[in-house]
Design an enzyme around this catalytic site. Structure first.
Site, PDB file in Angstrom:
ATOM      1  N   HIS A  52       0.320   7.260 -13.468  1.00 31.95           N
ATOM      2  CA  HIS A  52       1.464   7.673 -12.649  1.00 31.95           C
ATOM      3  C   HIS A  52       2.726   6.950 -13.095  1.00 31.95           C
ATOM      4  CE1 HIS A  52       2.008   4.374  -9.400  1.00 31.95           C
ATOM      5  NE2 HIS A  52       1.373   3.840 -10.406  1.00 31.95           N
ATOM      6  N   CYS A 106       5.770   0.418 -11.247  1.00 36.33           N
ATOM      7  CA  CYS A 106       4.426  -0.064 -10.886  1.00 36.33           C
ATOM      8  C   CYS A 106       3.941  -1.025 -11.976  1.00 36.33           C
ATOM      9  CB  CYS A 106       3.458   1.116 -10.785  1.00 36.33           C
ATOM     10  SG  CYS A 106       1.751   0.632 -10.438  1.00 36.33           S
ATOM     11  N   GLN A 124      -3.081   5.375  -1.288  1.00 36.30           N
ATOM     12  CA  GLN A 124      -2.361   5.872  -0.112  1.00 36.30           C
ATOM     13  C   GLN A 124      -2.618   7.376   0.038  1.00 36.30           C
ATOM     14  OE1 GLN A 124       1.818   4.075   0.177  1.00 36.30           O
ATOM     15  NE2 GLN A 124       1.108   3.160  -1.750  1.00 36.30           N
ATOM     16  N   SER A 147       5.370   3.279  -1.206  1.00 38.13           N
ATOM     17  CA  SER A 147       5.785   2.491  -2.376  1.00 38.13           C
ATOM     18  C   SER A 147       7.018   3.076  -3.046  1.00 38.13           C
ATOM     19  CB  SER A 147       4.640   2.429  -3.387  1.00 38.13           C
ATOM     20  OG  SER A 147       3.484   1.906  -2.748  1.00 38.13           O
ATOM     21  N   HIS A 150       6.472   9.184  -6.845  1.00 39.67           N
ATOM     22  CA  HIS A 150       5.552   9.191  -7.987  1.00 39.67           C
ATOM     23  C   HIS A 150       5.451  10.582  -8.598  1.00 39.67           C
ATOM     24  CE1 HIS A 150       3.275   5.722  -5.944  1.00 39.67           C
ATOM     25  NE2 HIS A 150       3.867   6.294  -4.926  1.00 39.67           N
TER      26      HIS A 150
HETATM   27  O1  LIG Z   1       3.549  -0.974  -1.327  1.00 42.14           O
HETATM   28  C1  LIG Z   1       3.593  -2.249  -1.250  1.00 42.14           C
HETATM   29  O2  LIG Z   1       3.716  -2.910  -0.245  1.00 42.14           O
HETATM   30  C2  LIG Z   1       3.573  -3.016  -2.545  1.00 42.14           C
HETATM   31  N1  LIG Z   1       2.984  -2.174  -3.499  1.00 42.14           N
HETATM   32  C3  LIG Z   1       1.548  -2.127  -3.457  1.00 42.14           C
HETATM   33  C4  LIG Z   1       1.016  -2.753  -4.691  1.00 42.14           C
HETATM   34  C5  LIG Z   1       1.573  -3.897  -5.227  1.00 42.14           C
HETATM   35  C6  LIG Z   1       1.018  -4.432  -6.392  1.00 42.14           C
HETATM   36  C7  LIG Z   1      -0.046  -3.804  -7.008  1.00 42.14           C
HETATM   37  C8  LIG Z   1      -0.558  -2.616  -6.476  1.00 42.14           C
HETATM   38  C9  LIG Z   1      -0.037  -2.083  -5.303  1.00 42.14           C
HETATM   39  C10 LIG Z   1       3.770  -1.457  -4.381  1.00 42.14           C
HETATM   40  O3  LIG Z   1       4.975  -1.429  -4.280  1.00 42.14           O
HETATM   41  C11 LIG Z   1       3.061  -0.686  -5.383  1.00 42.14           C
HETATM   42  N2  LIG Z   1       2.357   0.408  -5.079  1.00 42.14           N
HETATM   43  C12 LIG Z   1       1.852   0.851  -6.217  1.00 42.14           C
HETATM   44  C13 LIG Z   1       1.026   2.028  -6.309  1.00 42.14           C
HETATM   45  C14 LIG Z   1       1.118   3.014  -5.326  1.00 42.14           C
HETATM   46  C15 LIG Z   1       0.299   4.162  -5.400  1.00 42.14           C
HETATM   47  C16 LIG Z   1      -0.614   4.294  -6.445  1.00 42.14           C
HETATM   48  C17 LIG Z   1      -0.706   3.299  -7.419  1.00 42.14           C
HETATM   49  C18 LIG Z   1       0.114   2.163  -7.348  1.00 42.14           C
HETATM   50  N3  LIG Z   1       2.226   0.044  -7.277  1.00 42.14           N
HETATM   51  C19 LIG Z   1       2.978  -0.938  -6.743  1.00 42.14           C
HETATM   52  C20 LIG Z   1       3.587  -2.041  -7.519  1.00 42.14           C
HETATM   53  O4  LIG Z   1       4.499  -2.736  -7.007  1.00 42.14           O
HETATM   54  O5  LIG Z   1       3.169  -2.219  -8.695  1.00 42.14           O
END
Ligand SMILES: O=C(O)CN(Cc1ccccc1)C(=O)c1nc(-c2ccccc2)[nH]c1C(=O)O
Length: 156
Positions: A52, A106, A124, A147, A150
Protein backbone atom coordinates in the site's frame (compact mmCIF):
# COMPACT_ATOMS: atom_id res chain seq x y z
CA UNK A 1 -38.10 -21.44 -13.26
CA UNK A 2 -34.52 -22.33 -14.11
CA UNK A 3 -32.93 -24.60 -11.56
CA UNK A 4 -30.36 -22.52 -9.64
CA UNK A 5 -27.98 -25.45 -9.74
CA UNK A 6 -27.37 -24.71 -13.44
CA UNK A 7 -26.06 -21.19 -12.69
CA UNK A 8 -22.23 -20.96 -12.55
CA UNK A 9 -20.78 -20.90 -9.04
CA UNK A 10 -19.21 -17.62 -7.84
CA UNK A 11 -15.41 -17.50 -8.28
CA UNK A 12 -13.29 -19.70 -6.01
CA UNK A 13 -15.96 -22.30 -5.16
CA UNK A 14 -16.29 -25.93 -6.28
CA UNK A 15 -19.32 -28.19 -6.02
CA UNK A 16 -18.68 -31.54 -4.30
CA UNK A 17 -20.78 -34.60 -3.43
CA UNK A 18 -20.55 -36.00 0.09
CA UNK A 19 -19.24 -39.58 -0.06
CA UNK A 20 -21.23 -40.57 3.03
CA UNK A 21 -24.60 -38.94 2.28
CA UNK A 22 -24.49 -38.22 -1.47
CA UNK A 23 -25.51 -34.64 -0.61
CA UNK A 24 -24.05 -31.72 -2.55
CA UNK A 25 -21.76 -29.35 -0.63
CA UNK A 26 -19.51 -26.47 -1.65
CA UNK A 27 -15.75 -26.14 -1.16
CA UNK A 28 -13.89 -22.80 -0.86
CA UNK A 29 -10.84 -23.54 -3.00
CA UNK A 30 -8.65 -21.01 -1.11
CA UNK A 31 -9.42 -21.88 2.52
CA UNK A 32 -10.53 -25.51 1.83
CA UNK A 33 -13.54 -24.82 4.08
CA UNK A 34 -16.79 -26.51 3.01
CA UNK A 35 -20.45 -25.52 3.42
CA UNK A 36 -23.86 -26.99 2.62
CA UNK A 37 -25.42 -23.72 1.38
CA UNK A 38 -24.90 -22.75 -2.26
CA UNK A 39 -22.54 -19.71 -2.13
CA UNK A 40 -23.83 -16.37 -3.42
CA UNK A 41 -20.52 -14.44 -3.44
CA UNK A 42 -16.91 -15.15 -4.56
CA UNK A 43 -15.01 -17.33 -2.07
CA UNK A 44 -13.22 -15.41 0.71
CA UNK A 45 -9.46 -15.72 -0.02
CA UNK A 46 -8.45 -16.51 3.60
CA UNK A 47 -5.12 -14.67 3.62
CA UNK A 48 -4.01 -12.02 1.14
CA UNK A 49 -0.73 -10.22 0.56
CA UNK A 50 -0.88 -6.51 -0.23
CA UNK A 51 1.32 -3.49 -0.67
CA UNK A 52 0.00 0.00 0.00
CA UNK A 53 0.84 3.67 -0.30
CA UNK A 54 -0.26 5.75 2.71
CA UNK A 55 -0.53 9.54 2.53
CA UNK A 56 -1.09 11.01 5.98
CA UNK A 57 -2.59 14.40 6.84
CA UNK A 58 -2.87 16.74 9.85
CA UNK A 59 -5.88 14.78 11.14
CA UNK A 60 -4.23 11.36 10.87
CA UNK A 61 -4.20 9.49 14.19
CA UNK A 62 -0.38 9.78 14.13
CA UNK A 63 0.47 12.78 11.88
CA UNK A 64 4.16 11.86 11.67
CA UNK A 65 6.21 9.48 9.55
CA UNK A 66 9.74 8.56 8.46
CA UNK A 67 9.35 11.30 5.79
CA UNK A 68 8.07 14.16 7.92
CA UNK A 69 8.37 14.76 11.67
CA UNK A 70 5.08 16.71 11.69
CA UNK A 71 2.63 16.23 8.83
CA UNK A 72 0.61 19.41 8.22
CA UNK A 73 -1.05 18.81 4.81
CA UNK A 74 -4.86 18.94 4.84
CA UNK A 75 -7.07 15.90 4.17
CA UNK A 76 -7.94 17.34 0.77
CA UNK A 77 -4.27 17.88 -0.13
CA UNK A 78 -3.45 14.32 0.97
CA UNK A 79 -6.24 12.82 -1.16
CA UNK A 80 -5.22 14.91 -4.18
CA UNK A 81 -1.60 13.82 -3.73
CA UNK A 82 -2.59 10.15 -3.50
CA UNK A 83 -4.79 10.47 -6.62
CA UNK A 84 -1.81 11.95 -8.50
CA UNK A 85 0.36 8.99 -7.42
CA UNK A 86 -2.36 6.56 -8.52
CA UNK A 87 -2.55 8.31 -11.92
CA UNK A 88 1.23 7.98 -12.41
CA UNK A 89 1.07 4.26 -11.56
CA UNK A 90 -1.94 3.51 -13.77
CA UNK A 91 -0.41 5.40 -16.72
CA UNK A 92 2.87 3.52 -16.13
CA UNK A 93 4.79 6.77 -15.65
CA UNK A 94 6.03 5.37 -12.32
CA UNK A 95 6.08 1.99 -10.60
CA UNK A 96 4.02 1.28 -7.49
CA UNK A 97 7.19 0.24 -5.67
CA UNK A 98 9.08 3.44 -6.53
CA UNK A 99 6.19 5.68 -5.50
CA UNK A 100 5.74 3.71 -2.24
CA UNK A 101 9.45 3.88 -1.40
CA UNK A 102 9.64 7.62 -2.05
CA UNK A 103 6.31 8.92 -0.80
CA UNK A 104 4.42 6.46 1.44
CA UNK A 105 4.01 7.71 5.03
CA UNK A 106 3.94 4.10 6.28
CA UNK A 107 7.01 2.35 7.71
CA UNK A 108 6.41 -0.27 4.98
CA UNK A 109 7.70 2.28 2.45
CA UNK A 110 11.15 0.74 2.88
CA UNK A 111 9.72 -2.52 1.49
CA UNK A 112 7.98 -0.86 -1.47
CA UNK A 113 4.80 -0.77 0.63
CA UNK A 114 4.69 -4.55 1.15
CA UNK A 115 2.67 -5.57 4.23
CA UNK A 116 3.16 -9.32 3.85
CA UNK A 117 0.33 -11.86 4.23
CA UNK A 118 -2.60 -11.04 6.48
CA UNK A 119 -6.01 -12.49 7.27
CA UNK A 120 -9.26 -10.88 8.30
CA UNK A 121 -9.18 -9.19 11.70
CA UNK A 122 -5.64 -7.83 11.44
CA UNK A 123 -6.04 -4.48 9.65
CA UNK A 124 -8.34 -1.51 10.16
CA UNK A 125 -11.85 -2.42 8.93
CA UNK A 126 -11.94 -0.13 5.88
CA UNK A 127 -8.50 -1.34 4.80
CA UNK A 128 -9.46 -5.00 5.21
CA UNK A 129 -12.76 -4.57 3.34
CA UNK A 130 -11.01 -3.08 0.32
CA UNK A 131 -8.04 -5.50 0.39
CA UNK A 132 -10.27 -8.59 0.44
CA UNK A 133 -12.35 -7.26 -2.48
CA UNK A 134 -9.33 -6.96 -4.76
CA UNK A 135 -8.30 -9.59 -7.29
CA UNK A 136 -4.59 -10.47 -7.38
CA UNK A 137 -2.79 -7.69 -9.29
CA UNK A 138 -5.61 -5.18 -8.83
CA UNK A 139 -5.00 -1.64 -7.53
CA UNK A 140 -7.68 -0.16 -5.26
CA UNK A 141 -9.26 3.25 -5.44
CA UNK A 142 -8.20 5.60 -2.59
CA UNK A 143 -9.64 4.54 0.77
CA UNK A 144 -9.59 6.28 4.16
CA UNK A 145 -8.59 4.90 7.58
CA UNK A 146 -7.66 6.62 10.84
CA UNK A 147 -4.06 6.50 9.61
CA UNK A 148 -4.75 8.53 6.45
CA UNK A 149 -5.52 7.75 2.80
CA UNK A 150 -4.31 4.58 1.08
CA UNK A 151 -4.20 2.87 -2.26
CA UNK A 152 -3.78 -0.90 -1.99
CA UNK A 153 -2.20 -3.34 -4.47
CA UNK A 154 -3.10 -7.00 -3.88
CA UNK A 155 -0.07 -9.12 -4.77
CA UNK A 156 -1.05 -12.63 -3.56
O1 LIG B 1 -2.64 4.89 13.28
C1 LIG B 1 -1.85 5.10 14.26
O2 LIG B 1 -2.16 5.46 15.38
C2 LIG B 1 -0.38 4.96 14.00
N1 LIG B 1 -0.25 4.13 12.88
C3 LIG B 1 -0.37 2.72 13.15
C4 LIG B 1 0.94 2.08 12.92
C5 LIG B 1 2.13 2.67 13.32
C6 LIG B 1 3.33 2.00 13.07
C7 LIG B 1 3.33 0.79 12.41
C8 LIG B 1 2.12 0.23 11.98
C9 LIG B 1 0.91 0.87 12.24
C10 LIG B 1 -0.03 4.67 11.63
O3 LIG B 1 -0.07 5.87 11.44
C11 LIG B 1 0.18 3.72 10.55
N2 LIG B 1 -0.80 2.95 10.07
C12 LIG B 1 -0.27 2.22 9.11
C13 LIG B 1 -1.02 1.26 8.34
C14 LIG B 1 -2.40 1.39 8.23
C15 LIG B 1 -3.14 0.44 7.49
C16 LIG B 1 -2.49 -0.63 6.90
C17 LIG B 1 -1.10 -0.77 7.03
C18 LIG B 1 -0.37 0.18 7.75
N3 LIG B 1 1.07 2.51 8.95
C19 LIG B 1 1.36 3.45 9.88
C20 LIG B 1 2.70 4.05 10.07
O4 LIG B 1 2.81 5.11 10.74
O5 LIG B 1 3.68 3.48 9.53
Amino acid sequence: MSNDNDAPLPEGWEMRTSRSTGMTYYLNMYTKKSQWERPEAPADPGDVRCSHILVKHAESRRPSSWREETITRTKEEALDLLKSYRKQIVSNDASFTDIAMKYSDCSSAKRGGDLGMFGRGQMQQAFEEEAFKLKVGQLSKPIETDSGYHIILRTV
